[in-house]
Design a protein around this motif. Structure first.
Motif, PDB file in Angstrom:
ATOM      1  N   ASP A  97       0.258 -10.244   8.717  1.00 44.93           N
ATOM      2  CA  ASP A  97      -0.347  -8.981   8.291  1.00 44.93           C
ATOM      3  C   ASP A  97      -0.139  -8.806   6.793  1.00 44.93           C
ATOM      4  O   ASP A  97       0.539  -7.892   6.323  1.00 44.93           O
ATOM      5  CB  ASP A  97       0.260  -7.805   9.072  1.00 44.93           C
ATOM      6  N   SER A  98      -0.756  -9.712   6.040  1.00 40.82           N
ATOM      7  CA  SER A  98      -0.527  -9.786   4.596  1.00 40.82           C
ATOM      8  C   SER A  98      -1.689  -9.270   3.758  1.00 40.82           C
ATOM      9  O   SER A  98      -1.559  -9.145   2.536  1.00 40.82           O
ATOM     10  CB  SER A  98      -0.224 -11.237   4.199  1.00 40.82           C
ATOM     11  N   GLU A  99      -2.829  -8.982   4.395  1.00 36.15           N
ATOM     12  CA  GLU A  99      -3.982  -8.538   3.601  1.00 36.15           C
ATOM     13  C   GLU A  99      -3.682  -7.263   2.794  1.00 36.15           C
ATOM     14  O   GLU A  99      -4.056  -7.184   1.619  1.00 36.15           O
ATOM     15  CB  GLU A  99      -5.203  -8.324   4.497  1.00 36.15           C
ATOM     16  N   PRO A 100      -3.010  -6.246   3.366  1.00 30.27           N
ATOM     17  CA  PRO A 100      -2.712  -5.058   2.547  1.00 30.27           C
ATOM     18  C   PRO A 100      -1.874  -5.391   1.322  1.00 30.27           C
ATOM     19  O   PRO A 100      -2.094  -4.827   0.247  1.00 30.27           O
ATOM     20  CB  PRO A 100      -1.939  -4.148   3.524  1.00 30.27           C
ATOM     21  N   MET A 101      -0.926  -6.327   1.468  1.00 28.75           N
ATOM     22  CA  MET A 101      -0.097  -6.737   0.342  1.00 28.75           C
ATOM     23  C   MET A 101      -0.948  -7.404  -0.730  1.00 28.75           C
ATOM     24  O   MET A 101      -0.846  -7.084  -1.925  1.00 28.75           O
ATOM     25  CB  MET A 101       1.003  -7.676   0.836  1.00 28.75           C
ATOM     26  N   ARG A 154       6.534 -10.204  -8.323  1.00 27.68           N
ATOM     27  CA  ARG A 154       6.751  -9.236  -7.239  1.00 27.68           C
ATOM     28  C   ARG A 154       7.205  -9.893  -5.934  1.00 27.68           C
ATOM     29  O   ARG A 154       7.722  -9.207  -5.044  1.00 27.68           O
ATOM     30  CB  ARG A 154       5.445  -8.465  -6.976  1.00 27.68           C
ATOM     31  N   LEU A 155       7.020 -11.195  -5.783  1.00 27.48           N
ATOM     32  CA  LEU A 155       7.232 -11.888  -4.511  1.00 27.48           C
ATOM     33  C   LEU A 155       8.626 -11.707  -3.912  1.00 27.48           C
ATOM     34  O   LEU A 155       8.746 -11.528  -2.691  1.00 27.48           O
ATOM     35  CB  LEU A 155       6.913 -13.375  -4.665  1.00 27.48           C
ATOM     36  N   ASN A 186       3.386 -22.213   2.112  1.00 28.21           N
ATOM     37  CA  ASN A 186       4.689 -22.772   2.470  1.00 28.21           C
ATOM     38  C   ASN A 186       5.761 -21.696   2.524  1.00 28.21           C
ATOM     39  O   ASN A 186       6.585 -21.662   3.455  1.00 28.21           O
ATOM     40  CB  ASN A 186       5.089 -23.864   1.477  1.00 28.21           C
ATOM     41  N   ILE A 187       5.757 -20.803   1.540  1.00 32.95           N
ATOM     42  CA  ILE A 187       6.763 -19.736   1.499  1.00 32.95           C
ATOM     43  C   ILE A 187       6.656 -18.840   2.730  1.00 32.95           C
ATOM     44  O   ILE A 187       7.647 -18.579   3.427  1.00 32.95           O
ATOM     45  CB  ILE A 187       6.622 -18.894   0.210  1.00 32.95           C
ATOM     46  N   PHE A 188       5.443 -18.380   3.032  1.00 34.50           N
ATOM     47  CA  PHE A 188       5.278 -17.407   4.111  1.00 34.50           C
ATOM     48  C   PHE A 188       5.431 -18.025   5.502  1.00 34.50           C
ATOM     49  O   PHE A 188       5.994 -17.402   6.396  1.00 34.50           O
ATOM     50  CB  PHE A 188       3.923 -16.706   3.991  1.00 34.50           C
TER      51      PHE A 188
END
Length: 209
Positions: free
Chosen positions: A15-19, A79-80, A117-119
């Motif tokens: 659920d990353s689209e808002p971010m 920001r990550l 890779n991170i997520f």
């Protein structure tokens, strides 16, 4: 559903689209680009270069596409460390079920490979995928079918043997342009996406169980 399934990442697995939309909006504000969040929703599913190429054109910016991309990337990775992106509900159960059924799972996302890779490692889902294709691996962005066709080439199989799960208008178009089956996931966090071209639509990942 076919035995080879390709997942989009943002809005399907995470659920990353808002971010992403919020950070693009903040980048616009930093740069004085006068576009709102409704405009940003139209960019969903695009990889970095074509997205900023479109923004540069629409906003009549004097910077190069590369300069705009680099500014956004620098801001994003600044920001990550404070960002925690949750899995879409029931995604882990779906991945477990499909693996147990012997299905071959791939991930095809317009995001950079570093971010994928991170997520995927952060959320513990990286090991489910036999093939991972990123925006760094293709020349053309969704709705161009290149990213999905490259996954099919990895298996040396015709596109008709694949099912794509997507949440965006651009992703659905890319899957259909690739001549693949497509399930449209109506994720409310992805904004006003047109999924009407999908072969099937679902409201929750639980429906795949």
């Amino acid at each position: 559903m076919t035995n080879h399934i390709i997942f989009d990442m943002d809005g399907v697995l995470l659920d990353s689209e808002p971010m992403h939309q919020q950070l693009i909006y903040e980048t616009f504000q930093e740069k004085g680009i006068p576009f709102d969040k409704f405009y940003i929703e139209t960019l969903t599913g695009m990889s970095a270069y074509p997205m900023w190429e479109k923004v540069k054109h629409d906003a009549a910016r004097t910077e190069t596409v590369e300069e705009l991309m680099q500014f956004h990337r620098d801001y994003f990775f600044k920001r990550l460390p404070e960002i925690q992106v949750p899995l879409v509900p029931y995604v882990k159960e779906v991945l477990e079920k499909f693996k147990a059924q012997g299905k071959h799972l791939s991930l095809a996302s317009s995001s950079p490979r570093k971010l994928i890779n991170i997520f995927t490692q952060q959320t513990g889902i990286d090991s489910y995928f036999e093939v991972i294709m990123s925006g760094d691996d293709v020349q053309y962005s969704k709705p161009n079918p290149e990213i999905f066709l490259k996954v099919a080439q990895c298996y040396n199989l015709p596109p008709a043997q694949f099912t794509v799960i997507e949440d965006s208008t651009n992703g659905i178009k890319a899957a259909k342009n690739a001549r693949m089956q497509c399930i449209g996931f109506d994720n409310p966090l992805s904004g006003g996406q047109d999924l009407s071209a999908a072969n099937k639509r679902i409201q929750t990942m639980k429906e795949l169980l």
